[in-house]
Write an enzyme that holds these catalytic residues in place. Structure first.
Site, mmCIF file in Angstrom:
data_model
loop_
_atom_site.group_PDB
_atom_site.id
_atom_site.type_symbol
_atom_site.label_atom_id
_atom_site.label_comp_id
_atom_site.label_asym_id
_atom_site.label_seq_id
_atom_site.Cartn_x
_atom_site.Cartn_y
_atom_site.Cartn_z
ATOM 1 N N GLY A 180 -22.431 -11.810 -73.885
ATOM 2 C CA GLY A 180 -23.216 -12.856 -74.557
ATOM 3 C C GLY A 180 -24.622 -12.928 -73.989
ATOM 4 O O GLY A 180 -24.801 -12.861 -72.777
ATOM 5 N N ARG B 276 -21.001 -5.807 -77.166
ATOM 6 C CA ARG B 276 -19.652 -5.761 -76.600
ATOM 7 C C ARG B 276 -19.162 -4.340 -76.869
ATOM 8 O O ARG B 276 -19.403 -3.792 -77.937
ATOM 9 C CB ARG B 276 -18.784 -6.831 -77.236
ATOM 10 N N ASP C 187 -18.782 -13.139 -67.212
ATOM 11 C CA ASP C 187 -17.481 -12.851 -66.625
ATOM 12 C C ASP C 187 -16.915 -11.483 -67.054
ATOM 13 O O ASP C 187 -16.485 -10.675 -66.221
ATOM 14 C CB ASP C 187 -16.594 -14.023 -67.093
ATOM 15 N N THR D 299 -25.303 -15.921 -68.099
ATOM 16 C CA THR D 299 -24.442 -16.563 -69.095
ATOM 17 C C THR D 299 -24.781 -18.046 -69.179
ATOM 18 O O THR D 299 -25.013 -18.676 -68.141
ATOM 19 C CB THR D 299 -22.945 -16.403 -68.755
ATOM 20 N N ASP E 34 -19.853 -20.237 -65.763
ATOM 21 C CA ASP E 34 -18.419 -20.133 -65.456
ATOM 22 C C ASP E 34 -18.104 -19.094 -64.390
ATOM 23 O O ASP E 34 -16.979 -18.633 -64.298
ATOM 24 C CB ASP E 34 -17.632 -19.821 -66.749
ATOM 25 N N ARG F 51 -16.689 -21.597 -73.396
ATOM 26 C CA ARG F 51 -15.386 -20.929 -73.308
ATOM 27 C C ARG F 51 -14.395 -21.829 -72.576
ATOM 28 O O ARG F 51 -14.117 -22.914 -73.029
ATOM 29 C CB ARG F 51 -15.517 -19.562 -72.642
HETATM 30 P P1 ADP Z 1 -19.488 -11.645 -71.066
HETATM 31 O O1 ADP Z 1 -20.027 -10.674 -70.069
HETATM 32 O O2 ADP Z 1 -20.558 -12.470 -71.700
HETATM 33 O O3 ADP Z 1 -18.331 -12.457 -70.509
HETATM 34 P P2 ADP Z 1 -17.572 -10.047 -72.662
HETATM 35 O O4 ADP Z 1 -16.361 -10.734 -72.126
HETATM 36 O O5 ADP Z 1 -17.625 -9.812 -74.119
HETATM 37 O O6 ADP Z 1 -18.928 -10.788 -72.315
HETATM 38 O O7 ADP Z 1 -17.701 -8.632 -71.918
HETATM 39 C C1 ADP Z 1 -18.771 -7.756 -72.193
HETATM 40 C C2 ADP Z 1 -18.323 -6.329 -72.088
HETATM 41 O O8 ADP Z 1 -17.887 -6.049 -70.750
HETATM 42 C C3 ADP Z 1 -17.139 -5.939 -72.957
HETATM 43 O O9 ADP Z 1 -17.492 -5.668 -74.287
HETATM 44 C C4 ADP Z 1 -16.665 -4.671 -72.255
HETATM 45 O O10 ADP Z 1 -17.474 -3.563 -72.584
HETATM 46 C C5 ADP Z 1 -16.892 -5.027 -70.783
HETATM 47 N N1 ADP Z 1 -15.636 -5.532 -70.216
HETATM 48 C C6 ADP Z 1 -15.109 -6.774 -70.307
HETATM 49 N N2 ADP Z 1 -13.899 -6.842 -69.722
HETATM 50 C C7 ADP Z 1 -13.627 -5.594 -69.261
HETATM 51 C C8 ADP Z 1 -12.520 -4.976 -68.589
HETATM 52 N N3 ADP Z 1 -11.433 -5.678 -68.267
HETATM 53 N N4 ADP Z 1 -12.603 -3.661 -68.314
HETATM 54 C C9 ADP Z 1 -13.691 -2.939 -68.623
HETATM 55 N N5 ADP Z 1 -14.762 -3.452 -69.276
HETATM 56 C C10 ADP Z 1 -14.742 -4.753 -69.588
#
Ligand code: ADP
Length: 327
Positions: free
Chosen positions: A15, A76, A107, A130, A134, A176
């Site tokens: 995000g 993402r 996160d 973010t 969080d 979230r």
């Molecule tokens: P944010 O960083 O805002 O929390 P997301 O949860 O959508 O956003 O995570 C962003 C990107 O980080 C995901 O699209 C993916 O490429 C990577 N990512 C998230 N979780 C994992 C994971 N468990 N293993 C590997 N890559 C991850």
């Protein structure tokens, strides 16, 4: 300081948050200041897989400190969730001669960074980018203050119409599973209450609110709600009010993506600038797999594993301030 790092890659992922550009600028300038080359990686982990990368000079980041969003774009990336995808990302790093990464994101992005760093022994430093605030171990994240101000200004406007019609308003904000945005924006905008995930797990906040003799003496009632499966969100709460407490004239306002936009506040620009410089310092000190945080106005290093653990507790003191100041 001696270090083997000659070139770093910087990316924004997940995000978007206001202040990400200020962070990119600071990382870039701090690295170049220390004689390290910088490569900008576009669209988060996606760009690391597809090789969407360009060399950054000091003027690549001119005139962006005041801009919301991220000039590197964000995405993402499902492929990065797989070992095959991460292997391609590592090969891109080798081909581009990128020795270390600075990952700016939330996160999920830092969870991905942690896995990648352990699999391929890549030095990575994370910056908490973010609006949700969080991440564990930092008092605030980049973008949180700007989003809080945006929400406060929006709620001030909703108050005018809520007061005129003597209505109950549920105003849904992001976060979230973290109630900080809702709680602090409720305090800042003089709202009656905040319905947040941390408390919803333990009790039914809606019935508590109404049964406590909800604001009959006031012209309007504003309740901030965290968008979350745990709270049910503003629409579900409004449905419940319509059936369980039909005496209330209830309306919903979902603030949505406007919370992410806009020029970053002074506080976010300063935070991002400090954290960007700290990220390069950390890499030069051979720190790896840490998130830069801020605690009691000092820069701190938080191991990824701690930063992403899902237990950021809500402040009892803030809950009490809202409860007392909204009587
Ligand atoms: P944010 O960083 O805002 O929390 P997301 O949860 O959508 O956003 O995570 C962003 C990107 O980080 C995901 O699209 C993916 O490429 C990577 N990512 C998230 N979780 C994992 C994971 N468990 N293993 C590997 N890559 C991850």
């Amino acid at each position: 300081m001696t270090s083997n790092i000659k070139c770093i890659g910087v990316l924004t992922s997940g995000g978007d948050a206001p202040g990400m550009n200020a962070a990119i600028r600071s990382v870039t300038r701090a690295a170049i200041f220390d004689g390290i080359r910088v490569k900008g990686i576009y669209r988060g982990y996606k760009g690391l897989i597809t090789g969407e990368i360009s060399e950054f000079k000091t003027n690549s980041v001119s005139n962006i400190i005041q801009q919301g969003g991220t000039i590197l774009k964000t995405a993402r990336c499902a492929e990065f969730l797989t070992p095959e995808g991460r292997k391609v990302a590592y090969e891109t790093m080798q081909r581009e001669e990128i020795d270390a990464l600075v990952v700016i994101g939330g996160d999920g992005s830092l969870t991905g960074a942690n896995i990648f760093a352990n699999e391929f022994d890549v030095p990575i430093v994370g910056l908490p980018g973010t609006i949700d605030n969080d991440l564990y171990g930092t008092d605030v994240t980049i973008g949180y203050d700007t989003a809080l101000n945006t929400i406060m200004q929006s709620v001030d406007k909703i108050r005018d119409t809520a007061t005129s019609h003597e209505r109950l308003f549920f105003i849904e904000v992001m976060g979230r599973n973290c109630g900080y945005l809702a709680l602090n924006s409720a305090i800042a905008s003089g709202a009656e209450a905040a319905i947040i995930p941390e408390i919803s797990i333990e009790k039914d906040q809606l019935s508590d609110l109404i049964e406590q003799g909800f604001r009959k003496s006031k012209n309007s009632s504003l309740v901030l709600v965290t968008e979350s499966e745990i709270t049910g969100g503003a629409l579900k709460l409004a449905e419940r009010v319509k059936t369980e407490y039909p005496q209330y004239d209830v309306r919903v306002s979902i603030l949505g993506h406007l919370q992410r936009g806009g020029s970053p506040s002074a506080q976010d620009r300063i935070l991002a600038s400090r954290m960007g410089v700290a990220a390069i310092r950390a890499l030069l000190e051979d720190q790896r797999n840490v998130m830069i945080g801020i605690h009691e106005n000092e820069i701190v290093y938080i191991p990824f594993k701690r930063a992403i653990k899902k237990e950021r507790e809500i402040s009892d003191e803030l809950l009490e301030v809202l409860r007392i100041s909204s009587i």
